[in-house]
Design an enzyme around this catalytic site. Structure first.
Site, PDB file in Angstrom:
ATOM      1  N   GLY A 103       3.924  -0.087  -2.502  1.00  0.00           N
ATOM      2  CA  GLY A 103       2.997   0.433  -3.505  1.00  0.00           C
ATOM      3  C   GLY A 103       2.265   1.692  -3.060  1.00  0.00           C
ATOM      4  N   CYS A 104       2.335   2.057  -1.788  1.00  0.00           N
ATOM      5  CA  CYS A 104       1.717   3.310  -1.332  1.00  0.00           C
ATOM      6  C   CYS A 104       2.677   4.448  -1.606  1.00  0.00           C
ATOM      7  CB  CYS A 104       1.418   3.268   0.172  1.00  0.00           C
ATOM      8  SG  CYS A 104      -0.031   2.329   0.623  1.00  0.00           S
TER       9      CYS A 104
END
Length: 105
Positions: A103-104
């Site tokens: 998700g980064c």
């Protein structure tokens, strides 16, 4: 696969500089990685986050998101951004020697 050297030890990293083998990380390496990230010295509050990141990675296979960090680590989201101004989850993961959290960006 690229490698880099921290604390006189070669370690495999990915193209963004994240460890691909977290078992190769040591605490003295964290200070060097932090300096590269623009953090002059790691405080006790930094270490709370770094150790939390490693524990979460060991338990779940990925580092926590900023939201989880802020809720569970004992360090508020506001303080996380003060400690790791270039992005708490991503920067803390790199310093903690774990792969980039899902998700980064």
């Amino acid at each position: 696969m690229p490698t880099t050297t921290y604390d006189n030890t070669g370690v495999p990293i990915d193209d963004e500089g994240f460890f691909t083998d977290p078992a190769r990380w040591t605490e003295p390496m964290a200070e060097q990685i932090a300096k590269e990230a623009g953090i002059d010295a790691l405080t006790d509050r930094h270490w709370i986050v770094i150790r939390f990141m490693r524990d979460q990675y060991a338990a779940k296979g990925t580092g926590p998101t900023v939201r989880v960090l802020g809720k569970v680590s004992g360090v508020s989201v506001k303080e996380l951004y003060q400690l790791f101004p270039k992005g708490p989850a991503k920067t803390a993961a790199k310093i903690a020697g774990i792969p980039k959290p899902r998700g980064c960006i």
